[in-house]
Design a protein around this motif. Structure first.
Motif, short mmCIF file in Angstrom:
data_model
loop_
_atom_site.label_atom_id
_atom_site.label_comp_id
_atom_site.label_asym_id
_atom_site.label_seq_id
_atom_site.Cartn_x
_atom_site.Cartn_y
_atom_site.Cartn_z
N ALA A 17 92.55 41.71 53.07
CA ALA A 17 93.01 42.54 54.19
C ALA A 17 93.22 43.99 53.75
CB ALA A 17 94.31 41.97 54.76
N THR A 18 93.72 44.20 52.51
CA THR A 18 93.94 45.55 52.01
C THR A 18 92.62 46.26 51.72
OG1 THR A 18 96.09 44.97 51.06
CG2 THR A 18 94.99 46.90 50.14
N VAL A 19 91.68 45.55 51.09
CA VAL A 19 90.36 46.13 50.82
C VAL A 19 89.68 46.53 52.13
CG1 VAL A 19 88.03 45.60 49.99
CG2 VAL A 19 90.02 44.95 48.62
N SER A 20 89.93 45.74 53.17
CA SER A 20 89.25 45.96 54.46
C SER A 20 90.09 46.74 55.46
CB SER A 20 88.87 44.60 55.07
OG SER A 20 88.13 43.82 54.17
N SER A 21 91.26 47.22 55.05
CA SER A 21 92.18 47.84 56.02
C SER A 21 91.59 49.05 56.73
CB SER A 21 93.50 48.22 55.34
OG SER A 21 93.29 49.18 54.31
N ALA A 22 90.74 49.81 56.02
CA ALA A 22 90.12 50.97 56.66
C ALA A 22 89.32 50.56 57.89
CB ALA A 22 89.21 51.70 55.67
N LEU A 23 88.86 49.32 57.90
CA LEU A 23 88.04 48.86 59.02
C LEU A 23 88.84 48.74 60.31
CD1 LEU A 23 85.89 46.16 57.19
CD2 LEU A 23 85.34 48.55 57.65
N ILE A 24 90.15 48.54 60.19
CA ILE A 24 90.99 48.57 61.40
C ILE A 24 90.91 49.95 62.03
CG2 ILE A 24 93.36 48.39 62.27
CD1 ILE A 24 93.90 46.39 60.01
N GLY A 25 91.00 50.98 61.20
CA GLY A 25 90.85 52.34 61.68
C GLY A 25 89.45 52.58 62.24
N ILE B 73 78.21 53.84 73.62
CA ILE B 73 78.17 53.87 72.15
C ILE B 73 79.52 53.49 71.58
CG2 ILE B 73 77.99 55.42 70.15
CD1 ILE B 73 75.68 56.82 71.52
N ALA B 74 80.60 53.92 72.23
CA ALA B 74 81.95 53.56 71.76
C ALA B 74 82.14 52.06 71.75
CB ALA B 74 83.00 54.22 72.65
N ILE B 75 81.68 51.38 72.80
CA ILE B 75 81.80 49.92 72.87
C ILE B 75 80.99 49.26 71.76
CG2 ILE B 75 81.21 47.89 74.25
CD1 ILE B 75 81.83 49.59 76.75
N ALA B 76 79.74 49.72 71.59
CA ALA B 76 78.88 49.13 70.56
C ALA B 76 79.44 49.36 69.17
CB ALA B 76 77.47 49.73 70.67
N VAL B 77 79.94 50.56 68.91
CA VAL B 77 80.46 50.88 67.57
C VAL B 77 81.78 50.15 67.30
CG1 VAL B 77 81.38 52.75 66.14
CG2 VAL B 77 79.26 53.08 67.40
N ALA B 78 82.63 50.04 68.31
CA ALA B 78 83.88 49.27 68.13
C ALA B 78 83.55 47.81 67.81
CB ALA B 78 84.74 49.37 69.39
N ALA B 79 82.54 47.26 68.50
CA ALA B 79 82.12 45.88 68.21
C ALA B 79 81.59 45.77 66.79
CB ALA B 79 81.05 45.45 69.22
N GLN B 80 80.87 46.80 66.35
CA GLN B 80 80.33 46.78 65.00
C GLN B 80 81.43 46.75 63.95
OE1 GLN B 80 77.88 50.01 62.51
NE2 GLN B 80 76.70 49.01 64.11
N TRP B 81 82.44 47.60 64.14
CA TRP B 81 83.52 47.64 63.15
C TRP B 81 84.40 46.40 63.22
CZ3 TRP B 81 82.76 50.31 59.17
CH2 TRP B 81 82.08 51.53 59.23
N ALA B 82 84.56 45.81 64.40
CA ALA B 82 85.30 44.55 64.49
C ALA B 82 84.56 43.46 63.72
CB ALA B 82 85.49 44.15 65.95
N ALA B 83 83.24 43.41 63.88
CA ALA B 83 82.44 42.43 63.14
C ALA B 83 82.49 42.71 61.64
CB ALA B 83 80.98 42.48 63.63
N ASN B 84 82.45 44.00 61.27
CA ASN B 84 82.54 44.41 59.87
C ASN B 84 83.87 43.93 59.26
OD1 ASN B 84 82.85 45.89 57.45
ND2 ASN B 84 81.64 47.59 58.24
N TYR B 85 84.95 44.15 60.00
CA TYR B 85 86.27 43.74 59.49
C TYR B 85 86.33 42.23 59.31
CZ TYR B 85 91.28 43.03 59.08
OH TYR B 85 92.50 42.65 58.62
N PHE B 86 85.82 41.49 60.27
CA PHE B 86 85.84 40.03 60.18
C PHE B 86 85.07 39.55 58.96
CE2 PHE B 86 83.74 35.96 61.04
CZ PHE B 86 84.86 35.15 61.28
N ILE B 87 83.86 40.07 58.76
CA ILE B 87 83.02 39.62 57.64
C ILE B 87 83.63 40.02 56.30
CG2 ILE B 87 80.79 40.01 56.51
CD1 ILE B 87 80.62 38.09 58.85
N SER B 88 84.11 41.26 56.20
CA SER B 88 84.64 41.76 54.92
C SER B 88 85.96 41.11 54.54
CB SER B 88 84.81 43.28 54.98
OG SER B 88 83.60 43.90 55.26
N SER B 89 86.85 40.92 55.51
CA SER B 89 88.18 40.37 55.20
C SER B 89 88.13 38.87 54.93
CB SER B 89 89.16 40.68 56.33
OG SER B 89 88.76 40.08 57.54
N THR B 90 87.12 38.18 55.47
CA THR B 90 87.03 36.73 55.24
C THR B 90 86.23 36.39 53.97
OG1 THR B 90 85.08 36.61 56.69
CG2 THR B 90 87.24 36.14 57.68
#
Length: 463
Positions: free
Chosen positions: A55-63, A397-414
């Motif tokens: 979660a700490t390594v991936s915390s930037a992804l929340i932002g 684009i905001a919707i697509a990019v928010a979805a991208q970072w949500a997916a990024n956070y899920f993959i990286s934190s797990t």
């Protein structure tokens, strides 16, 4: 390509916008050299779990999720240029704060939960900057670029992302080279984060000298300013024609700026492009690269060096995409890349099951990352910048990019927890996602090669 196009000026504007991409890459990859030090200093120092580490390594992804989600609002209210300036300020604050999270409130070098929260806060601030830049840099480029070379120019943004990662891999390696692990865990990781302040400051300064995009200006009713910029980019005759096309799409969409005004399918395609770009597992390879190479038996310095080699491969194959995207088209590159990624990840998964660690694993990691960099890395951003109509581009684009970072956070934190369960199954999962991504592109994604942003609206209406 029309003779009157001012290629030098176009490239200058693109270069400044792609500094946002460079900082995107720098900020997201700087953690790769520092994550083991953060683990030793904060996670082990506070007796926290591997989940807390992930979660700490991936915390930037929340932002990044926050930044992506608000990018449409800022781009519509402030404009593309000012939104990028906000991102530059956030990058600068995050760089200094992440390197010195004790600033004012905490005792330096003493691990506390408050310090962990503060470190994560500064990483989230940087993540918001990344989220903004990831959406608005390609948006800016797409709105100033001539149709014939738009794919190539937006792909330069991905090149900048990868180049930023390569730079920070080299910076991290240079800082760690020849130093004791105690020095790295105490001081070195701080230098890694603070080094980002230099490109962040440069980005902010250069943005003062570039114009707003003509399409944004036209949508705000500033036709004369839009024509002036279009004329400098394309020449007078082409500028008048382009402005007329922009005005016709704005008038046609008057009162229909709701994000679903053009139907759900284009929004779903944008979201799935973003989600598949992350579910194939690329950021696992990027964030945890030194740790992956160490698990193969490489020493710390050697693992950092192998990461730099991987970064060079990434740059080379991103150049392949830049040279081919406007010749071969978007769909062939995406499908070819998906096949290559599937081969790479399935092979890594099989080797993991067989407990084979060595040069063969490195070869398949390179095959996987090279396939991504010549396809999904740049082309996803190209399509996200192209497929949405003028009137809804910022919001969509905001919707697509928010979805991208949500997916990024899920993959990286797990990833750490998944690896504890089964390394082979983890890599096989990414391989299966690569196969599904090819099927998705084949069935759903329209070809956009050579079409103006205004012509793309006709394509979208037929979906």
């Amino acid at each position: 390509m029309e003779k009157q196009q001012n290629i030098g000026y176009i490239m200058l504007l693109t270069l400044v916008a792609t500094l946002g991409g460079l900082l995107f890459g720098y900020d997201t990859a700087v953690i790769s050299g520092a994550e083991k030090s953060i683990q030793a200093f904060l996670i082990h120092g506070l007796n926290l779990s591997s989940f807390a580490h992930g979660a700490t390594v991936s915390s930037a992804l929340i932002g990044c999720i926050i930044g992506g989600a608000i990018s449409g609002l800022l781009a519509s209210r402030l404009g593309r240029k000012k939104s990028l300036m906000v991102a530059a300020v956030l990058f600068f604050i995050s760089a200094l704060g992440s390197g010195q999270p004790e600033f004012v409130f905490f005792e330096k070098g003493k691990a506390t939960m408050g310090l962990l929260y503060m470190f994560n806060f500064y990483r989230v601030i940087g993540g918001i900057g990344v989220g903004l830049a990831s959406a608005i840099s390609p948006m800016y480029i797409s709105e100033i670029a001539p149709a014939q070379i738009r794919g190539r120019l937006i792909s330069f943004n991905q090149f900048a992302i990868i180049f930023g990662m390569l730079v920070v891999y080299f910076v991290n390696w240079s800082i760690a080279k020849g130093q004791t692990i105690e020095w790295i865990n105490g001081i070195g990781w701080r230098y890694m984060f603070m080094s980002e302040a230099i490109p962040a400051g440069l980005f902010g300064i250069l943005l003062l000298f570039v114009p707003e995009t003509p399409r944004y200006l036209a949508m705000q009713g500033h036709q004369d300013k839009a024509l002036t910029i279009l004329k400098r980019i394309n020449g007078l005759d082409a500028a008048k024609r382009i402005l007329k096309d922009i005005q016709s799409t704005v008038e046609k969409a008057a009162g229909s700026s709701k994000v679903m005004a053009y139907g759900r399918k284009v929004i779903i395609i944008g979201i799935l492009l973003s989600v598949f770009q992350q579910f194939v597992g690329i950021n696992v390879a990027l964030y945890y690269a030194p740790r992956i190479f160490e698990s193969m038996g490489a020493a710390k310095d050697a693992s950092m060096l192998q990461t730099i080699v991987m970064g060079l491969v990434n740059v080379i194959f991103t150049v392949v995409a830049i040279l081919t995207v406007d010749k071969w088209g978007r769909k062939p590159l995406l499908i070819t890349g998906s096949v290559g990624m599937a081969i790479g990840m399935m092979a890594i998964g099989t080797l993991s099951f067989l407990e084979v660690i060595g040069i063969s694993t490195l070869v398949f990691i390179i095959i996987y990352t090279a396939s991504f960099m010549m396809s999904w890395g740049p082309i996803c951003w190209v399509l996200i910048g192209e497929i949405f109509p003028n009137k809804i581009r910022g919001k969509a684009i905001a919707i697509a990019v928010a979805a991208q970072w949500a997916a990024n956070y899920f993959i990286s934190s797990t990833y750490p927890a998944m690896m504890e369960f089964s390394g082979g199954m983890t890599y096989m999962f990414y391989g299966i996602m690569s196969i599904l991504s090819a099927i998705f592109v084949w069935k759903m994604v329209p070809e956009t090669k050579g079409k103006s942003l205004e012509e793309m609206e006709e394509v979208i209406e037929k979906l």
